[in-house]
Scaffold this motif. Structure first.
Motif, mmCIF file in Angstrom:
data_model
loop_
_atom_site.group_PDB
_atom_site.id
_atom_site.type_symbol
_atom_site.label_atom_id
_atom_site.label_comp_id
_atom_site.label_asym_id
_atom_site.label_seq_id
_atom_site.Cartn_x
_atom_site.Cartn_y
_atom_site.Cartn_z
ATOM 1 N N UNK A 96 0.946 -1.254 -0.057
ATOM 2 C CA UNK A 96 0.098 0.031 0.072
ATOM 3 C C UNK A 96 0.839 1.263 -0.076
ATOM 4 N N UNK A 97 0.510 2.030 -0.913
ATOM 5 C CA UNK A 97 1.513 3.532 -0.825
ATOM 6 C C UNK A 97 0.474 4.547 -0.868
ATOM 7 N N UNK A 98 0.591 5.518 0.199
ATOM 8 C CA UNK A 98 -0.019 6.755 -0.176
ATOM 9 C C UNK A 98 0.125 7.661 -1.237
ATOM 10 N N UNK A 99 -0.904 8.034 -2.063
ATOM 11 C CA UNK A 99 -0.713 8.607 -3.346
ATOM 12 C C UNK A 99 -0.112 10.085 -2.906
ATOM 13 N N UNK A 100 0.552 10.644 -4.111
ATOM 14 C CA UNK A 100 1.218 12.009 -4.152
ATOM 15 C C UNK A 100 -0.028 13.174 -3.813
ATOM 16 N N UNK A 101 0.320 14.137 -3.364
ATOM 17 C CA UNK A 101 -0.594 15.442 -2.962
ATOM 18 C C UNK A 101 -1.107 15.447 -4.362
ATOM 19 N N UNK A 102 -0.533 15.583 -5.555
ATOM 20 C CA UNK A 102 -1.062 15.872 -6.808
ATOM 21 C C UNK A 102 -2.280 15.032 -7.128
ATOM 22 N N UNK A 103 -2.103 13.547 -6.664
ATOM 23 C CA UNK A 103 -3.094 12.676 -7.329
ATOM 24 C C UNK A 103 -4.222 12.682 -6.363
ATOM 25 N N UNK A 104 -3.827 13.052 -5.177
ATOM 26 C CA UNK A 104 -4.894 13.343 -4.115
ATOM 27 C C UNK A 104 -5.898 14.488 -4.739
ATOM 28 N N UNK A 105 -5.300 15.591 -4.779
ATOM 29 C CA UNK A 105 -6.134 16.871 -5.012
ATOM 30 C C UNK A 105 -6.588 16.740 -6.513
ATOM 31 N N UNK A 106 -5.770 16.353 -7.471
ATOM 32 C CA UNK A 106 -6.069 16.379 -8.948
ATOM 33 C C UNK A 106 -7.106 15.212 -9.432
ATOM 34 N N UNK A 107 -6.899 13.950 -9.083
ATOM 35 C CA UNK A 107 -7.232 12.699 -9.432
ATOM 36 C C UNK A 107 -8.183 12.217 -8.337
ATOM 37 N N UNK A 108 -8.180 12.733 -7.356
ATOM 38 C CA UNK A 108 -9.154 12.120 -6.052
ATOM 39 C C UNK A 108 -8.605 10.748 -5.755
ATOM 40 N N UNK A 109 -7.369 10.167 -5.877
ATOM 41 C CA UNK A 109 -6.893 9.041 -5.402
ATOM 42 C C UNK A 109 -6.046 9.268 -4.210
ATOM 43 N N UNK A 110 -6.357 8.460 -3.041
ATOM 44 C CA UNK A 110 -5.590 8.698 -1.756
ATOM 45 C C UNK A 110 -4.536 7.727 -1.749
ATOM 46 N N UNK A 111 -4.824 6.528 -2.101
ATOM 47 C CA UNK A 111 -3.782 5.364 -2.068
ATOM 48 C C UNK A 111 -3.793 4.462 -3.042
ATOM 49 N N UNK A 112 -2.727 3.836 -3.503
ATOM 50 C CA UNK A 112 -2.759 2.720 -4.270
ATOM 51 C C UNK A 112 -2.335 1.390 -3.679
ATOM 52 N N UNK A 113 -3.146 0.470 -4.025
ATOM 53 C CA UNK A 113 -2.655 -0.835 -3.444
ATOM 54 C C UNK A 113 -2.173 -1.657 -4.543
ATOM 55 N N UNK A 137 -11.116 4.770 -16.293
ATOM 56 C CA UNK A 137 -10.314 4.342 -15.022
ATOM 57 C C UNK A 137 -9.810 5.653 -14.254
ATOM 58 N N UNK A 138 -9.358 5.404 -13.089
ATOM 59 C CA UNK A 138 -8.496 6.448 -12.516
ATOM 60 C C UNK A 138 -7.206 6.594 -12.868
ATOM 61 N N UNK A 139 -6.710 7.951 -12.766
ATOM 62 C CA UNK A 139 -5.429 8.374 -13.493
ATOM 63 C C UNK A 139 -4.607 8.338 -12.129
ATOM 64 N N UNK A 140 -3.444 7.992 -12.070
ATOM 65 C CA UNK A 140 -2.252 8.149 -11.002
ATOM 66 C C UNK A 140 -0.981 8.657 -11.889
ATOM 67 N N UNK A 141 -0.769 9.631 -11.700
ATOM 68 C CA UNK A 141 0.512 10.365 -12.395
ATOM 69 C C UNK A 141 1.750 9.964 -11.792
ATOM 70 N N UNK A 142 1.880 9.847 -10.497
ATOM 71 C CA UNK A 142 3.157 9.676 -9.638
ATOM 72 C C UNK A 142 2.683 8.411 -8.997
ATOM 73 N N UNK A 143 3.704 7.316 -9.561
ATOM 74 C CA UNK A 143 3.504 6.110 -8.825
ATOM 75 C C UNK A 143 5.127 5.199 -8.952
#
Length: 199
Positions: A95-112, A152-158
């Protein structure tokens, strides 16, 4: 667990525990320093917008929203920490906490991330602790609409734990939610567990 007063303390502990959050600056080698700076500026701009809107609200409404945001932050970090230490998603999940950018921009708090053969499978989690409120159902309906349309959900930083590379993701998105009373109870147990680890 003493009502709202301890929520402040738990939120502070949550921020301190969140050192595992993905940092945009670590991706300058992939996207370039200028592009990362633009994304960081977007985050800071969104934070200012929210702060300005909060400042215009009546005192009681502002305090209620601030309390809700702090509790949601506690849940986010609990999900991250317990997802790892207690294997909530299985022993082969990271489990990784998403970057602040992906949290604010893409509504993703974490990626499993799940180990899968020679690669990995990913699941994005949007954390919301107010399932019983209408806005949570709106979020769920929104995700259902995205699934129905093939979006699908977008995550820029992973940064993949299993694949060893920094990249973007297109991932399935879910909502993890609980009511406020359950979160208070869970946070109390989590706080007690963290203190026992320090003893």
């Amino acid at each position: 667990w003493q009502a709202r007063g301890d929520a402040e303390q738990a939120a502070t502990e949550a921020r301190e525990a969140a050192s595992g959050r993905i940092r945009e600056v670590d991706f300058e080698d992939r996207y370039g320093a200028e592009a990362v700076a633009v994304d960081r500026a977007y985050v800071e701009g969104r934070k200012r917008e929210v702060a300005e809107k909060m400042a215009r609200l009546p005192e009681n409404e502002r305090q209620s929203l601030e309390g809700a945001r702090k509790l949601a932050r506690v849940m986010e970090v609990m999900l991250f920490e317990e997802g790892e230490s207690s294997n909530w998603f299985g022993g082969d999940a990271h489990t990784a906490l998403a970057s602040e950018y992906d949290d604010w921009k893409n509504g993703v708090d974490a990626v499993v991330e799940f180990e899968y053969g020679d690669g990995a499978k990913h699941l994005a989690l949007a954390v919301d602790f107010t399932l019983l409120k209408h806005d949570s159902w709106n979020k769920i309906e929104g995700i259902k609409g995205e699934i129905d349309s093939g979006k699908t959900a977008q995550v820029k930083y992973f940064d993949s734990e299993y694949e060893g590379e920094k990249r973007s993701l297109d991932v399935a998105k879910v909502v993890v939610a609980c009511d406020e009373a359950t979160l208070f109870s869970a946070a109390a147990l989590w706080q007690k567990k963290e203190k026992s680890r320090e003893a």
